[in-house]
Design a protein around this motif. Structure first.
Motif, PDB file in Angstrom:
ATOM      1  N   GLY A 277       0.821  -1.210   0.000  1.00 15.24           N
ATOM      2  CA  GLY A 277       0.000   0.000   0.000  1.00 15.24           C
ATOM      3  C   GLY A 277       0.851   1.254   0.000  1.00 15.24           C
ATOM      4  N   ASP A 278       0.212   2.377  -0.265  1.00 17.81           N
ATOM      5  CA  ASP A 278       0.967   3.622  -0.357  1.00 17.81           C
ATOM      6  C   ASP A 278       0.900   4.459   0.918  1.00 17.81           C
ATOM      7  N   GLY A 279       0.278   3.947   1.970  1.00 17.90           N
ATOM      8  CA  GLY A 279       0.210   4.677   3.223  1.00 17.90           C
ATOM      9  C   GLY A 279       1.403   4.421   4.127  1.00 17.90           C
ATOM     10  N   TYR A 280       2.044   3.281   3.964  1.00 18.59           N
ATOM     11  CA  TYR A 280       3.196   2.931   4.800  1.00 18.59           C
ATOM     12  C   TYR A 280       4.408   3.729   4.341  1.00 18.59           C
ATOM     13  N   GLY A 281       5.163   4.242   5.296  1.00 17.40           N
ATOM     14  CA  GLY A 281       6.387   4.961   4.973  1.00 17.40           C
ATOM     15  C   GLY A 281       7.611   4.125   5.281  1.00 17.40           C
ATOM     16  N   HIS A 282       8.034   4.154   6.535  1.00 18.23           N
ATOM     17  CA  HIS A 282       9.219   3.398   6.934  1.00 18.23           C
ATOM     18  C   HIS A 282       9.334   3.365   8.451  1.00 18.23           C
ATOM     19  N   ILE A 283      10.241   2.525   8.910  1.00 21.22           N
ATOM     20  CA  ILE A 283      10.672   2.493  10.308  1.00 21.22           C
ATOM     21  C   ILE A 283      12.050   3.140  10.319  1.00 21.22           C
ATOM     22  N   ALA A 284      12.340   3.971  11.289  1.00 22.52           N
ATOM     23  CA  ALA A 284      13.644   4.638  11.363  1.00 22.52           C
ATOM     24  C   ALA A 284      14.474   4.054  12.500  1.00 22.52           C
ATOM     25  N   LEU A 285      15.742   3.791  12.197  1.00 22.44           N
ATOM     26  CA  LEU A 285      16.698   3.310  13.190  1.00 22.44           C
ATOM     27  C   LEU A 285      17.868   4.277  13.257  1.00 22.44           C
ATOM     28  N   GLU A 286      18.281   4.643  14.457  1.00 24.15           N
ATOM     29  CA  GLU A 286      19.487   5.442  14.612  1.00 24.15           C
ATOM     30  C   GLU A 286      20.683   4.506  14.662  1.00 24.15           C
ATOM     31  N   VAL A 287      21.711   4.820  13.890  1.00 27.83           N
ATOM     32  CA  VAL A 287      22.939   4.032  13.859  1.00 27.83           C
ATOM     33  C   VAL A 287      24.122   4.977  14.071  1.00 27.83           C
ATOM     34  N   PRO A 288      25.202   4.506  14.691  1.00 27.04           N
ATOM     35  CA  PRO A 288      26.340   5.394  14.951  1.00 27.04           C
ATOM     36  C   PRO A 288      26.966   5.960  13.672  1.00 27.04           C
ATOM     37  N   ASP A 289      27.018   5.155  12.607  1.00 26.13           N
ATOM     38  CA  ASP A 289      27.645   5.558  11.345  1.00 26.13           C
ATOM     39  C   ASP A 289      26.839   4.933  10.214  1.00 26.13           C
ATOM     40  N   VAL A 290      26.130   5.758   9.458  1.00 26.08           N
ATOM     41  CA  VAL A 290      25.246   5.265   8.391  1.00 26.08           C
ATOM     42  C   VAL A 290      26.046   4.536   7.321  1.00 26.08           C
ATOM     43  N   TYR A 291      27.203   5.065   6.942  1.00 28.49           N
ATOM     44  CA  TYR A 291      28.021   4.433   5.899  1.00 28.49           C
ATOM     45  C   TYR A 291      28.491   3.040   6.337  1.00 28.49           C
ATOM     46  N   LYS A 292      28.981   2.933   7.569  1.00 25.45           N
ATOM     47  CA  LYS A 292      29.456   1.645   8.094  1.00 25.45           C
ATOM     48  C   LYS A 292      28.289   0.672   8.258  1.00 25.45           C
ATOM     49  N   ALA A 293      27.146   1.167   8.731  1.00 30.55           N
ATOM     50  CA  ALA A 293      25.971   0.305   8.895  1.00 30.55           C
ATOM     51  C   ALA A 293      25.575  -0.299   7.552  1.00 30.55           C
ATOM     52  N   CYS A 294      25.614   0.485   6.488  1.00 30.05           N
ATOM     53  CA  CYS A 294      25.258  -0.035   5.160  1.00 30.05           C
ATOM     54  C   CYS A 294      26.263  -1.079   4.687  1.00 30.05           C
ATOM     55  N   GLU A 295      27.547  -0.836   4.939  1.00 30.49           N
ATOM     56  CA  GLU A 295      28.559  -1.844   4.586  1.00 30.49           C
ATOM     57  C   GLU A 295      28.267  -3.157   5.303  1.00 30.49           C
ATOM     58  N   ASP A 296      27.993  -3.067   6.597  1.00 30.80           N
ATOM     59  CA  ASP A 296      27.735  -4.261   7.401  1.00 30.80           C
ATOM     60  C   ASP A 296      26.460  -4.971   6.945  1.00 30.80           C
ATOM     61  N   ILE A 297      25.418  -4.205   6.698  1.00 25.77           N
ATOM     62  CA  ILE A 297      24.140  -4.782   6.261  1.00 25.77           C
ATOM     63  C   ILE A 297      24.297  -5.470   4.913  1.00 25.77           C
ATOM     64  N   ARG A 298      24.993  -4.823   3.995  1.00 30.32           N
ATOM     65  CA  ARG A 298      25.229  -5.420   2.675  1.00 30.32           C
ATOM     66  C   ARG A 298      26.041  -6.711   2.817  1.00 30.32           C
ATOM     67  N   ALA A 299      27.053  -6.702   3.682  1.00 33.53           N
ATOM     68  CA  ALA A 299      27.899  -7.892   3.888  1.00 33.53           C
ATOM     69  C   ALA A 299      27.094  -9.058   4.471  1.00 33.53           C
ATOM     70  N   ARG A 300      26.033  -8.751   5.201  1.00 36.72           N
ATOM     71  CA  ARG A 300      25.189  -9.796   5.789  1.00 36.72           C
ATOM     72  C   ARG A 300      24.006 -10.137   4.897  1.00 36.72           C
ATOM     73  N   GLY A 301      24.012  -9.650   3.663  1.00 38.76           N
ATOM     74  CA  GLY A 301      22.981 -10.019   2.702  1.00 38.76           C
ATOM     75  C   GLY A 301      21.793  -9.084   2.632  1.00 38.76           C
ATOM     76  N   GLY A 302      21.858  -7.956   3.324  1.00 43.06           N
ATOM     77  CA  GLY A 302      20.759  -6.995   3.294  1.00 43.06           C
ATOM     78  C   GLY A 302      20.738  -6.192   2.007  1.00 43.06           C
ATOM     79  N   LYS A 303      19.571  -5.676   1.666  1.00 38.17           N
ATOM     80  CA  LYS A 303      19.369  -4.916   0.432  1.00 38.17           C
ATOM     81  C   LYS A 303      19.291  -3.424   0.748  1.00 38.17           C
ATOM     82  N   ILE A 304      20.263  -2.663   0.270  1.00 37.30           N
ATOM     83  CA  ILE A 304      20.275  -1.209   0.423  1.00 37.30           C
ATOM     84  C   ILE A 304      19.509  -0.631  -0.767  1.00 37.30           C
TER      85      ILE A 304
END
Length: 130
Positions: free
Chosen positions: A69-96
Motif C-alpha cells: 500500500g501507499d500509506g506505509y512509509g518506513h521504520i527509522a533506526l538510529e545508527v552510529p555511522d550510516v556508511y558503516k551500517a550499510c557496509e555491514d548490512i550489505r555484507a550480511r545479505g541486506g538490500k540497500i
C-alpha cells in the motif's frame, strides 16, 4: 503513554526473523504460535519491551505475501555511522535501496534498507540536523 510496538505482516517468518536479527542485529524477544488462529507473533528489538519500542512480526500461516500500500512509509533506526551500517548490512545479505548520503533537501545523513517483504527501514545518523 508510550509506544509499545509496530506490527508488520510478513510472508515468511523465518526470512523476516533472519533479517531483523542477523542483518539488523535485533534480538528475538518472544515468539508464540496460535494454532487455533493459524498465526504466529514474534517480537524483535534492541532491548526489552519494558523499556523499548519493538517490532511485532505477524505471520498468518495461509498468507505468503502482502500488498504494502501507499500509506506505509518506513521504520527509522538510529545508527552510529550510516556508511558503516550499510557496509555491514550489505555484507550480511541486506538490500540497500538508497545509498548512504545527505538528505535530498536537508543535512542529515541517511540511507534506506528493505526487509524481505519490501518494508523500508531508514538508517539515520545520531548527528541529525533536520
Amino acid at each position: 503513554m508510550r509506544i509499545l510496538h509496530t506490527m508488520l505482516r510478513v510472508g515468511d517468518l523465518d526470512k523476516s526473523l533472519a533479517f531483523y536479527t542477523e542483518v539488523l542485529g535485533m534480538q528475538l524477544l518472544r515468539r508464540k504460535d496460535y494454532p487455533e488462529g493459524k498465526f504466529t507473533l514474534a517480537f524483535v528489538g534492541y532491548g526489552s519491551e519494558a523499556e523499548n519500542a519493538v517490532i511485532e512480526l505477524t505471520h498468518n500461516w495461509d498468507t505468503t505475501s502482502y500488498v504494502l500500500g501507499d500509506g506505509y512509509g518506513h521504520i527509522a533506526l538510529e545508527v552510529p555511522d550510516v556508511y558503516k551500517a550499510c557496509e555491514d548490512i550489505r555484507a550480511r545479505g541486506g538490500k540497500i535501496t538508497r545509498e548512504p548520503g545527505p538528505m535530498m533537501h536537508g543535512n542529515s545523513i541517511l540511507a534506506f534498507v528493505e526487509d524481505p517483504d519490501g518494508y523500508k527501514i531508514e538508517l539515520l545518523s545520531p548527528k541529525r540536523a533536520d
